[in-house]
Write an enzyme that holds these catalytic residues in place. Structure first.
Site, PDB file in Angstrom:
ATOM      1  N   GLY A   1       0.799  -1.222   0.000  1.00  0.00           N
ATOM      2  CA  GLY A   1       0.000   0.000   0.000  1.00  0.00           C
ATOM      3  C   GLY A   1       0.829   1.267   0.000  1.00  0.00           C
TER       4      GLY A   1
ATOM      5  N   LYS B   1       7.444  -9.628  14.415  1.00  0.00           N
ATOM      6  CA  LYS B   1       8.846  -9.825  14.058  1.00  0.00           C
ATOM      7  C   LYS B   1       9.379  -8.601  13.300  1.00  0.00           C
ATOM      8  CE  LYS B   1       9.636 -13.913  15.756  1.00  0.00           C
ATOM      9  NZ  LYS B   1      10.629 -14.086  16.834  1.00  0.00           N
TER      10      LYS B   1
ATOM     11  N   ASP C   1      -4.116  -2.684   9.066  1.00  0.00           N
ATOM     12  CA  ASP C   1      -5.177  -2.757   8.065  1.00  0.00           C
ATOM     13  C   ASP C   1      -6.391  -1.995   8.579  1.00  0.00           C
ATOM     14  OD1 ASP C   1      -3.491  -4.395   6.664  1.00  0.00           O
ATOM     15  OD2 ASP C   1      -4.522  -6.258   7.176  1.00  0.00           O
ATOM     16  N   VAL C   2      -6.945  -1.133   7.728  1.00  0.00           N
ATOM     17  CA  VAL C   2      -8.125  -0.386   8.140  1.00  0.00           C
ATOM     18  C   VAL C   2      -9.314  -1.340   8.241  1.00  0.00           C
ATOM     19  CG1 VAL C   2      -7.356   1.831   7.246  1.00  0.00           C
ATOM     20  CG2 VAL C   2      -8.535   0.248   5.719  1.00  0.00           C
TER      21      VAL C   2
ATOM     22  N   CYS D   1     -17.848   2.135 -21.489  1.00  0.00           N
ATOM     23  CA  CYS D   1     -17.004   1.773 -22.620  1.00  0.00           C
ATOM     24  C   CYS D   1     -17.519   0.500 -23.306  1.00  0.00           C
ATOM     25  CB  CYS D   1     -15.542   1.638 -22.180  1.00  0.00           C
ATOM     26  SG  CYS D   1     -14.367   1.776 -23.553  1.00  0.00           S
TER      27      CYS D   1
ATOM     28  N   HIS E   1     -14.864   6.827 -19.727  1.00  0.00           N
ATOM     29  CA  HIS E   1     -14.659   6.215 -18.403  1.00  0.00           C
ATOM     30  C   HIS E   1     -14.892   7.251 -17.307  1.00  0.00           C
ATOM     31  CE1 HIS E   1     -12.939   2.297 -19.637  1.00  0.00           C
ATOM     32  NE2 HIS E   1     -12.566   2.968 -20.707  1.00  0.00           N
TER      33      HIS E   1
ATOM     34  N   GLU F   1     -15.419   6.844 -14.280  1.00  0.00           N
ATOM     35  CA  GLU F   1     -14.831   6.447 -12.992  1.00  0.00           C
ATOM     36  C   GLU F   1     -13.498   7.122 -12.717  1.00  0.00           C
ATOM     37  OE1 GLU F   1     -13.584   3.053 -15.895  1.00  0.00           O
ATOM     38  OE2 GLU F   1     -15.217   4.499 -15.627  1.00  0.00           O
TER      39      GLU F   1
END
Length: 557
Positions: free
Chosen positions: A15, A187, A240-241, A380, A506, A508
């Site tokens: 991430g 660790k 991690d969220v 698309c 697109h 998005e």
């Protein structure tokens, strides 16, 4: 000008892009002008020819650059509008060096990684610096520390720090601190080894972003501080969220990362106002209602293949205080018929893609949405299959197809763009980038957009064949958005349907958390209306099997 370099170690997919974007969010909310770069070590010139199963989504910028999906995080999390200058690959670097050598630019010198390759990399950083529009440049280095292909980038950073002064740079290392269940222990050795590798190259991180399942206690922080030679307050816990990636900036702020970075860079800034961001996160985490959306795609097995689409749905749903359960359906599974797989969804979305695999399944999904008045959004290829379906089943054009799927199609309702004819090279040769779309008055599209013209990002080779416009319009097929000269169909809708829209572009790629794209917002509103009016209310029977298998439901994150 200040610089932040973000590297990653131990394993990939930790991430780094989200860490960079989240830090950018916090710095921007502190009043700083932030810009991003992504350096990718692979030899492809860009990811445009890569299979989504390997690389995930290809994110397209305004100027038509096909880039890594992390640039999507950068644009979504901040107000940045990026260009091809913000993404650099090894392929681009070596291509540039070789072209210069062929032209004789190096005047007979032996061309080497140092200085010629590293100079190209440093020049790309300076391009942004020279614009004087930014306070901070955040540069993410793809891959994992120790990868052979990433070494020129790290060497270039080492040289660059020497040139601009260490006081103007923060090196940040995103690393894994694994939890060993058998030992009940976190660790630190992998992180120690990764940092040691960086120090061999000549880079000393000042901040560690530690991805971990369990909280970092004081002993672990002290150990990492001592062995990695960073201050204890610079060992950042990045678990991690729980619900959504948009919690990440809040988590890093709680760890005081943004203040630490400002202190290291000697930047005087006010505290960030996170009020609106917290409101958005609250709507995502605790929505008042939920709906189920079917996404019928070709690359369903890899979440990153449709990353921007999933995030755009989240943005739009949050604007309606709504949560989403995604029902991810492999288009190939619908090729013999929908067979009840879409009966319990509030809306159907068909994303883009290339090639014939799964197309008939997408056509069947579009037919289901049309016939059952289920809200539909096609993107698309989603527009193209919806057009083919309407031509075949409403207009009676039995041979309707795209020349992408059948070069000898008798009824090519979708065909190759005129400018694409004769093109042989695949990379960077599609219709790419931002183009204007003229919205037709009196259409649903006009109501949704509220503008006569919009700018949208494209990535495609094939278009609606305007020879079929009149015969399809008679049956209820409306072209509600066109190119300014009217020759290209950009947006279509169906007259006798509550919400059936599909676009050649697109949308998005232009949605943001507190500014959802109009087409996605309209789609979610239509899904909620469909759910309220048309969904039968059935009493739950604890003994009956669930209507949808649990593994098919994917909570939106």
């Amino acid at each position: 000008m200040k610089y932040i370099f973000i590297t990653g170690g131990v394993v990939s997919s930790l991430g780094k892009g989200l860490a960079a974007a989240s830090l950018g969010t916090l710095l921007e909310l502190r009043g700083l002008r932030v810009v991003f770069q992504k350096f990718d070590p692979y030899l492809n010139v860009d990811p445009g020819t890569m299979n989504p199963f390997q690389h995930g989504e290809v994110y397209v910028l305004n100027d038509g650059a096909e880039t890594d999906l992390d640039l999507g995080h950068y644009e979504r999390f901040t107000n940045c509008v990026l260009s091809r200058h913000n993404n650099l690959t090894s392929g681009q670097v070596y291509e540039s060096v070789i072209l210069k050598e062929r032209r004789g630019d190096y005047l007979g010198k032996t061309v080497q990684v140092i200085p010629h390759v590293t100079d190209v990399i440093k020049d790309r950083i300076r391009e942004l610096s020279d614009e004087n529009k930014y306070d901070v440049v955040i540069t993410e280095i793809g891959g994992t520390t120790g990868d052979i292909e990433g070494l020129p980038f790290l060497e270039a950073i080492r040289q660059f720090i020497l040139e601009v002064g260490a006081q103007n740079v923060v090196n940040m290392h995103v690393t894994l601190v694994p939890y060993i269940k058998a030992a009940h222990e976190l660790k630190t050795k992998p992180t120690q080894q990764s940092v040691a590798k960086l120090r061999e190259i000549g880079l000393q991180p000042q901040v560690l972003i530690c991805r971990t399942e369990k909280p970092l206690d004081r002993d672990v922080r002290q150990k990492l501080s001592m062995f990695c030679s960073v201050s204890e307050k610079a060992v950042i816990d990045a678990r991690d969220v729980k619900h959504t990636i948009y919690e990440y900036p809040l988590m890093l702020h709680a760890e005081e990362l943004d203040q630490l970075v400002c202190d290291l860079l000697q930047l005087k800034t006010p505290e960030p106002d996170l009020t609106e961001w917290r409101k958005f996160v609250e709507r995502v985490v605790s929505p008042k209602k939920r709906i189920k959306i079917a996404v019928v795609g070709k690359y369903i097995d890899l979440r990153d293949a449709y990353k921007s689409i999933y995030e755009s749905l989240t943005h739009a749903a949050a604007s309606q205080d709504c949560g989403i359960d995604l029902k991810l359906i492999d288009a190939e599974s619908l090729e013999q018929g929908v067979d009840g797989k879409l009966k319990d969804v509030a809306g159907v979305l068909i994303p883009g893609g290339f090639g014939v695999r799964g197309v008939e399944g997408k056509i069947n999904a579009a037919r289901f949405a049309r016939e059952h008045k289920v809200p539909f959004l096609g993107l698309c290829l989603g527009m193209q299959v919806a057009t083919i379906e309407f031509a075949r089943n409403v207009c009676g054009i039995k041979g309707a197809n795209s020349t992408e799927f059948d070069k000898e199609a008798s009824e090519p309702v979708i065909s190759l763009l005129e400018e694409q004819r004769g093109i042989r090279n695949k990379g960077g040769s599609m219709r790419l980038g931002t183009w204007p779309t003229k919205i037709v008055h009196g259409t649903l599209a006009k109501k949704i957009y509220g503008h006569d013209e919009v700018m949208e990002r494209h990535r495609h080779r094939y278009e609606f064949n305007m020879r079929y416009r009149d015969c399809m319009t008679e049956k209820g097929f409306t072209i509600s958005g066109t190119s300014p000269d009217g020759t290209l169909a950009e947006l279509i809708e169906l007259r006798d349907h509550p919400y059936f829209l599909a676009c050649q572009y697109h949308p998005e790629f232009q949605s943001k958390p507190n500014k959802p794209h109009p087409l996605f917002r309209g789609f979610i509103e239509a899904c909620l209306a469909h759910l309220a009016v048309d969904t039968p209310r059935v009493a739950a029977d604890p003994l009956s099997p669930p209507r949808v298998r649990e593994e098919e439901l994917v909570p939106q994150r």
